[in-house]
Enzyme design. Structure first.
Site, PDB file in Angstrom:
ATOM      1  CB  ALA A 203      -0.774  -0.001   1.208  1.00 46.18           C
ATOM      2  CG  HIS A 204       2.155   3.003  -3.410  1.00 51.85           C
ATOM      3  ND1 HIS A 204       1.767   1.924  -4.108  1.00 51.85           N
ATOM      4  CD2 HIS A 204       2.190   4.059  -4.389  1.00 51.85           C
ATOM      5  CE1 HIS A 204       1.206   2.299  -5.238  1.00 51.85           C
ATOM      6  NE2 HIS A 204       1.512   3.401  -5.531  1.00 51.85           N
ATOM      7  NE  ARG A 205      -3.111   3.523  -5.974  1.00 47.55           N
ATOM      8  CZ  ARG A 205      -2.308   3.923  -6.880  1.00 47.55           C
ATOM      9  NH1 ARG A 205      -2.300   5.295  -7.319  1.00 47.55           N
ATOM     10  NH2 ARG A 205      -1.537   3.060  -7.407  1.00 47.55           N
ATOM     11  CG  ASP A 280      -2.452   1.353  -1.937  1.00 47.28           C
ATOM     12  OD1 ASP A 280      -1.499   0.906  -2.629  1.00 47.28           O
ATOM     13  OD2 ASP A 280      -2.335   2.266  -1.001  1.00 47.28           O
TER      14      ASP A 280
END
Ligand code: UD1
Ligand code: UDP
Length: 377
Positions: A203-205, A280
């Site tokens: 997840a990085h968004r 994500d």
């Protein structure tokens, strides 16, 4: 013909590599321009090496910054290079700030833009990527939507000419590298993992990591996971966890191994052997269905609805109960697991890169690769 590739982040390198390769196989030397939006070894150079790209012609070293700083700096530097090099077409891929900068700088110099992975829409204009996609599509002369659904998005916005549904080059990348990854990568042994015995998480968004509230919800989900899990962490997430005082909580979760971002071969091997993927990421939603691994997407919308319609992807957002409920069902209900794992890949046959090179060469030969004054003639 002289095609220029403008790219700067991990997914752009991975998804453009098959197109670069296709041009080289046809005797055309591409010009490679790296904006430097991603600059850590494991976010950039590792992919240039593993995917055996030719040397970069121009390193622009734009680096990180606010949206406008990053986009503006990239535009200024890209414009200089394009003015000097005068390519026949500029290829960009996806929806990053690098793409927007490349597309705007190029079209204003009357160098036509070819947009690889055009037409994606999350219909969420609060995402920086959505703004980048829309503007890049409208600045482009030749558009390569991966699917029929994405072609229709373009049509709804009045873009109907020079639009070619070619599939997504991520299929090319996976097919070109999955077997090598299976043989070469020792990541399972290095992390002590059993095939199908762990969940892979990324997840990085911005919407999940930039707000303390949302990042805390992600951490709570990780704490509640009952399974062995691996999380190769994007530097953005790592920085935010530290900034919000959440890093200690994550690093003390017993079942969870957090690693640095991984190279493509290690990461592909981790994906292929995962029991399920929680992410994500756009590219990872695609790779999950290509590799036949159930995907739970940590978002409330997706610009890849084809994966959900095919049955391989479920949107769980940051809803802990919903995510854990699906994981439990995957563990207990074999038929449900099989259905998700065997969902058909909607992204094509792995020849997207070749089609893109062929189409652009053909347009060039016919003298039709140029910025026209109107799309509607
Ligand atoms: C960008 C794209 C996103 C894409 C992602 C791929 C935009 C608006 N977003 O997000 O669509 O999914 O790339 O991974 O273009 N950082 C490092 N080292 C690096 C790169 C970044 O430490 O090599 C850190 C910096 O603190 C930086 C932050 O990550 O401020 C965010 O980087 P940035 O390139 O702005 O956005 P991404 O989150 O990577
Ligand atoms: N990826 C990788 N190593 C990692 C995480 C991702 O090689 O540690 C690859 C992944 O296989 C996919 C791409 O990077 O091809 C996805 O990039 P990312 O999630 O950063 O961006 P997005 O696709 O969301 O724009």
């Amino acid at each position: 013909m002289k095609p220029a590739f403008v790219f700067g982040t991990r997914p752009e390198i991975i998804k453009l590599a098959p197109v670069v390769r296709a041009f080289i196989e046809r005797g055309v030397e591409p010009l490679l321009i790296h904006t430097g939006q991603h600059y850590d070894y494991e976010m950039s150079r590792v992919f240039l090496e593993e995917l055996e790209l030719p040397p970069i012609d121009h390193h622009l070293e734009v680096g990180s910054g606010t949206q406008a700083e990053q986009t503006g700096k990239a535009m200024i530097k890209i414009e200089r290079v394009l003015m000097e090099e005068k390519p026949d077409v500029t290829l960009v891929q996806g929806d990053t700030n690098t793409v927007l900068a490349g597309a705007l700088a190029s079209v204003k110099l009357k160098i036509p833009v070819a947009h690889v992975e055009a037409g994606l829409r999350s219909f969420d204009r609060t995402m920086p990527e959505e703004i980048n996609r829309i503007l890049a599509d409208h600045a482009s002369e030749v558009l390569f939507p991966p699917t029929e659904e994405t072609r229709k998005n373009l049509e709804r916005e009045g873009i109907t000419e020079n639009v070619y549904v070619v599939g997504n080059t991520i299929v090319d990348a996976v097919l070109q590298n999955a077997e090598v990854a299976e043989k070469k990568s020792s990541i399972l042994e290095r992390l002590g993992l059993e095939p199908k015995g762990y969940v892979l998480i990324t997840a990085h968004r911005a919407e999940n990591t930039d707000s303390r509230e949302n990042l805390t919800r992600l951490v709570e989900m990780l704490e509640a996971l009952q399974m062995r899990a691996v999380y190769p962490m994007h530097p953005r997430t790592r920085k935010r966890l530290e900034e919000f005082g959440l890093w200690e909580r994550v690093s003390s979760i017993e079942n969870l191994t957090v690693t640095k971002p991984l190279g493509y071969l290690d990461f592909l091997k981790l994906e292929k052997n995962a029991f399920a993927i929680m992410t994500d990421s756009g590219g990872i939603q695609e790779e999950a269905i290509i590799l036949g691994v159930p995907c739970l997407t940590l978002r409330y919308n997706t610009e890849r609805p084809e994966t959900v319609e095919a049955g391989g992807n479920v949107l769980v957002g940051l809803e802990k109960e919903r995510a854990l409920g699906y994981l439990q069902r995957l563990l207990e209900d074999r038929e449900f697991y099989r259905k998700m794992a065997e969902a058909p890949n909607p992204f094509g046959d792995g020849k997207a890169g070749e089609r893109i090179a062929e189409i652009l060469l053909e347009l060039y030969k016919k003298g039709e690769l140029k910025v026209r004054s109107s799309r509607f003639i």
